[in-house]
Enzyme design. Structure first.
Site, PDB file in Angstrom:
ATOM      1  N   GLY A   1     -18.835   6.954  -2.613  1.00  0.00           N
ATOM      2  CA  GLY A   1     -17.762   7.180  -3.576  1.00  0.00           C
ATOM      3  C   GLY A   1     -17.735   6.036  -4.562  1.00  0.00           C
ATOM      4  O   GLY A   1     -18.782   5.459  -4.903  1.00  0.00           O
ATOM      5  N   ASN A   2     -16.549   5.658  -5.001  1.00  0.00           N
ATOM      6  CA  ASN A   2     -16.419   4.593  -5.993  1.00  0.00           C
ATOM      7  C   ASN A   2     -17.089   3.298  -5.523  1.00  0.00           C
ATOM      8  O   ASN A   2     -17.898   2.713  -6.253  1.00  0.00           O
ATOM      9  CB  ASN A   2     -14.930   4.378  -6.291  1.00  0.00           C
ATOM     10  N   VAL A   3     -16.814   2.873  -4.309  1.00  0.00           N
ATOM     11  CA  VAL A   3     -17.363   1.606  -3.820  1.00  0.00           C
ATOM     12  C   VAL A   3     -18.870   1.710  -3.575  1.00  0.00           C
ATOM     13  O   VAL A   3     -19.659   0.893  -4.054  1.00  0.00           O
ATOM     14  CB  VAL A   3     -16.634   1.167  -2.521  1.00  0.00           C
ATOM     15  N   GLY A   4     -19.264   2.736  -2.825  1.00  0.00           N
ATOM     16  CA  GLY A   4     -20.668   2.882  -2.449  1.00  0.00           C
ATOM     17  C   GLY A   4     -21.604   3.061  -3.643  1.00  0.00           C
ATOM     18  O   GLY A   4     -22.682   2.459  -3.700  1.00  0.00           O
TER      19      GLY A   4
ATOM     20  N   GLY B   1     -21.226   5.846   2.740  1.00  0.00           N
ATOM     21  CA  GLY B   1     -20.159   6.298   1.824  1.00  0.00           C
ATOM     22  C   GLY B   1     -20.644   6.143   0.403  1.00  0.00           C
ATOM     23  O   GLY B   1     -21.143   5.081   0.009  1.00  0.00           O
TER      24      GLY B   1
ATOM     25  N   LYS C   1       0.870  -1.184   0.000  1.00  0.00           N
ATOM     26  CA  LYS C   1       0.000   0.000   0.000  1.00  0.00           C
ATOM     27  C   LYS C   1       0.898   1.222   0.000  1.00  0.00           C
ATOM     28  O   LYS C   1       2.032   1.178   0.480  1.00  0.00           O
ATOM     29  CB  LYS C   1      -0.845   0.010   1.276  1.00  0.00           C
TER      30      LYS C   1
END
Ligand code: NAD
Length: 364
Positions: A180-183, A178, A73
């Site tokens: 964003g991309n995931v949500g 959330g 990471k």
């Protein structure tokens, strides 16, 4: 405190350039299975310790998904709301140059919080090798995060969990913390499966409508106004309230450590699908397990992103990528939930056992 054990971390790197105001971190946790894979995040608060914790999750995630990658990471400490896009790109290029001797040989970057396909393109430009990052734009031969592989995988994991508890997905109430991309993609794909998205939050607050929101409209509202709380048809609550509203499936998809031993008693969902990394503490996982709440661990449920990275590495097209995400996430979610039931351990403990078995098998 960074913990060292028989897996790693193998390398901890901190770079600092006062002229550019660059403060970056790279952790290569473990490379038994291959070069360390893990996203590059840009936040104002990222630390070496946070990057190390996330790198370890990547080691487990790649092992569980049976990918030829280790865990890593990286992070850059910057407030992207306070700097220009070009300044952000400059930081990425400087960071990429400073870790060039390790990438792509030992570390392959990818998108994470605050980074997407454009940032990966900058990383690659500065590194010089297309192999140094995944999640790059389609025109560079990539499979960008913007295709929504992680959210798609989350929806697949949620579907398996509902089947496990014999709850019909059609009409199941979903709360997503959330957007964003995931949500956003989790909402889109669960909506397509017939689930009812009753609550969604972002950093400005929570929107709640027990009869379900129109996901397409909500996506437009978020894009236009910047927040889901501007969706007209529903009640507005504070951001933290999302975890305690009535739902069948709760998907924390923003920050870590949001469900803890202190607040877990207020969680009303029957299933938690961990979209973010480390959203539920270990102590809270134990309590949920004892209460019969099914929590699909982060490194099982949100593996879609890294599976997509692997697909990109192999030169797959988007259709092949989605098939691979579905195949691996469905298989591993089933495996973990069955092991948890059989051995009477939390799904988190079951997933860890499988990941470690796969790592040890390779070590021999
Ligand atoms: P993102 O930056 O695209 O979105 C983050 C979202 O969280 C935004 O909607 C933001 O408004 C919201 N948010 C921020 N603070 C909040 C708060 N206090 N309360 C509620 N919402 C808040 O990030 P992302 O890519 O969607 O990643 C989300 C999480 O999932 C991170 O933990 C990330 O590490 C993890 N993850 C992402 C991927 C991926 O492919 N994107 C893969 C695996 C894990």
């Amino acid at each position: 405190m960074i913990k060292f054990d028989d897996l790693g971390p193998e390398k901890l790197i901190e770079v600092y350039d006062p002229k550019l105001q660059l403060h970056g971190f790279l952790v290569i946790d473990n490379t038994i299975l291959g070069p360390a894979k893990g996203g590059l995040r840009i936040t104002p608060t990222v630390t070496l310790e946070e990057v190390a914790r996330l790198a370890r999750i990547m080691t487990y995630k790649c092992a569980l998904a049976e990918l030829p990658f280790g865990g890593g990471k990286s992070g850059i400490r910057a407030d992207t709301k306070k700097i220009s896009r070009e300044q952000k790109f400059e930081l990425i290029r400087a960071f990429a140059r400073s870790i060039k001797s390790l990438s792509p040989s030992e570390y392959i970057a990818g998108p994470d919080v605050g980074t997407g396909e454009a940032e990966m393109a900058e990383f690659i430009k500065a590194n010089g090798s297309k192999k140094s990052a995944t999640g790059k734009p389609l025109k560079m031969g990539g499979l960008p995060h913007e295709l929504g592989s992680t959210g798609f995988g989350i929806a697949q994991a949620a579907l398996v969990a509902t089947q496990f508890l014999k709850i019909p997905i059609k009409g199941a109430k979903v709360a997503i913390g959330g957007f964003g991309n995931v949500g956003q993609f989790a909402a889109k794909y669960l909506f397509q499966l017939g689930a009812k998205i009753v609550a969604v939050s972002d950093s400005a607050g929570t929107i709640y409508n027990p009869t379900g929101v129109d996901v397409k409209k909500l996506l437009k509202v978020k894009e236009k106004t910047g927040s889901v709380t501007k969706y007209q048809n529903g009640q507005v609550f504070g951001g933290g309230e999302i975890f305690f509203l009535p739902s069948d499936i709760l998907i924390p998809a923003a920050l870590g450590d949001v469900i803890t031993a202190k607040n877990v008693d207020k969680v009303r969902a029957k299933i938690i699908v961990e979209g973010a990394n480390l959203p539920v503490t270990e102590a809270a996982e134990e309590i949920l397990y004892k209460r019969g709440v099914l929590a699909v661990p982060d490194f099982v449920a949100n593996a879609g992103g890294v599976i997509s990275s692997y697909a990109e590495y192999r030169g797959y097209n988007p259709k092949q990528m989605f098939e691979e995400v579905s195949r691996k996430v469905v298989k591993n979610t089933k495996l973990v939930l069955e092991k948890s039931k059989k051995e009477k351990i939390t799904p988190q403990a079951a997933a860890l056992k499988i990941a470690l078995e796969r790592l040890k098998a390779k070590e021999k």
